[in-house]
Design a protein around this motif. Sequence first.
Motif, short mmCIF file in Angstrom:
data_model
loop_
_atom_site.label_atom_id
_atom_site.label_comp_id
_atom_site.label_asym_id
_atom_site.label_seq_id
_atom_site.Cartn_x
_atom_site.Cartn_y
_atom_site.Cartn_z
N SER A 1 45.70 -10.45 17.59
CA SER A 1 44.39 -10.88 18.08
C SER A 1 43.78 -9.82 18.99
CB SER A 1 44.54 -12.21 18.82
OG SER A 1 43.28 -12.73 19.15
N LEU A 2 44.62 -9.26 19.84
CA LEU A 2 44.13 -8.22 20.76
C LEU A 2 43.69 -6.98 20.01
CD1 LEU A 2 43.68 -7.06 23.58
CD2 LEU A 2 46.10 -6.40 23.61
N LEU A 3 44.48 -6.59 19.03
CA LEU A 3 44.13 -5.38 18.28
C LEU A 3 42.88 -5.61 17.43
CD1 LEU A 3 45.08 -2.51 17.88
CD2 LEU A 3 46.40 -3.26 15.90
N LEU A 4 42.73 -6.81 16.91
CA LEU A 4 41.52 -7.13 16.17
C LEU A 4 40.31 -7.13 17.10
CD1 LEU A 4 42.79 -9.93 13.75
CD2 LEU A 4 42.20 -7.56 13.18
N ALA A 5 40.52 -7.62 18.29
CA ALA A 5 39.43 -7.61 19.28
C ALA A 5 39.00 -6.19 19.58
CB ALA A 5 39.88 -8.31 20.56
N GLU A 6 39.98 -5.31 19.70
CA GLU A 6 39.66 -3.91 19.96
C GLU A 6 38.83 -3.33 18.82
OE1 GLU A 6 43.01 -1.42 20.94
OE2 GLU A 6 41.94 0.38 20.29
N GLY A 7 39.23 -3.64 17.61
CA GLY A 7 38.49 -3.15 16.46
C GLY A 7 37.10 -3.73 16.38
N ALA A 8 37.00 -5.00 16.67
CA ALA A 8 35.69 -5.66 16.66
C ALA A 8 34.77 -5.04 17.70
CB ALA A 8 35.86 -7.15 16.90
N ALA A 9 35.35 -4.72 18.85
CA ALA A 9 34.56 -4.13 19.92
C ALA A 9 34.04 -2.75 19.52
CB ALA A 9 35.40 -4.03 21.19
N LYS A 10 34.78 -2.07 18.68
CA LYS A 10 34.40 -0.72 18.28
C LYS A 10 33.50 -0.71 17.05
CE LYS A 10 38.38 1.75 20.19
NZ LYS A 10 39.74 2.23 19.96
N VAL B 1 39.02 -5.80 26.85
CA VAL B 1 38.88 -5.52 25.42
C VAL B 1 38.72 -6.82 24.65
CG1 VAL B 1 40.15 -4.76 23.37
CG2 VAL B 1 40.08 -3.32 25.40
N GLY C 1 35.54 -7.86 22.41
CA GLY C 1 35.75 -8.12 21.00
C GLY C 1 35.40 -9.53 20.59
N TYR D 1 43.15 4.15 15.34
CA TYR D 1 43.12 2.69 15.33
C TYR D 1 43.60 2.16 13.99
CZ TYR D 1 41.51 -2.09 15.25
OH TYR D 1 41.47 -3.46 15.13
N ILE E 1 42.93 -15.73 12.20
CA ILE E 1 42.96 -15.19 13.57
C ILE E 1 41.67 -14.43 13.88
CG2 ILE E 1 44.11 -13.50 15.05
CD1 ILE E 1 46.76 -14.32 13.69
N LEU F 1 38.79 -15.43 16.63
CA LEU F 1 38.34 -14.46 17.63
C LEU F 1 36.82 -14.38 17.69
CD1 LEU F 1 39.11 -11.97 19.49
CD2 LEU F 1 38.79 -10.59 17.45
#
Lengths: 126, 126
Positions: free
Chosen positions: A94-103, B22, B26, B89, B117, B121
């Motif tokens: 979830s955190l890594l997806l959030a990072e990607g979504a943010a980018k 983050v 995200g 990433y 997931i 998010l």
Amino acid sequence: MLLEIDLTSTIALYQQIRDQIVYGIGSGRLVPGELLPTVRQLAEDLGINAMTVNKAYTLLKQEGMIVTDRRQGTRVTENPAQSRLPSDYRTRLSLLLAEGAAKSADPAQFRAEVLRILAELQGGGQ
Amino acid sequence: MLLEIDLTSTIALYQQIRDQIVYGIGSGRLVPGELLPTVRQLAEDLGINAMTVNKAYTLLKQEGMIVTDRRQGTRVTENPAQSRLPSDYRTRLSLLLAEGAAKSADPAQFRAEVLRILAELQGGGQ
DNA sequence: TGTTTGTATTATAACTCGTATAACACAAGT
DNA sequence: ACTTGTGTTATACGAGTTATAATACAAACA
């Protein structure tokens, strides 16, 4: 499967070994039941200490990825089935997806990217 | 957005701060342009040193997540658009997906989990 | 001028990483 | 019985890195 390590990388050696085996299993290049090299053999092949390899194997064992028998050696776990993904894993994903979504610019586009990467993993295997 | 840290966690304080921001970006709970607390303010709120907060902010700045002005303070980056996700990433995501695939019984089921997931998010944000 | 912002420097205790060495426990073959 | 080859455990060590903090500095603005 051929393992390679980069002695100049900032990523720890045992982590590199662990990552490659995980990737191998997840992509299907390593199949359940497949025999892995012994800690001593792999250490010699890579030119590193056996304890470093053991550290990677211990990690993978804790993750349930591999199983070891005293005499047989180390194998990829036979029963891949965990009915539900560990909550720890879900959190990390979830955190890594959030990072990607943010980018990413567009949510739908990011979603497509994720699916593409997943398909590439399960299809080609590399 | 309320930040919380766990002083007993094995995860570094600055990493906890970074992760939560983050996740906030995200998931949309932090919007582009939004003003973040000052390093001193946040440090006081959390009861930690300002340099620890600064370390988190520095990290986020390097990731392009936030922008800082001397006097204005720190804001969420306005232009989220990077045409293509950084290869770094993509590598990390691919590895984490491989880990999940290795732990899952069925590829299709895992794919559905990932999408769930991601939807969670971008929908609820928590 | 004074305040508030982020930043740089420095310090230090704790931890990590890889290596090395040795010994141990177990199972199989001879 | 003995040897061999597994993984495992324990200990130690040293170079390097990390995490957090205390303090001082630099820039922008009212």
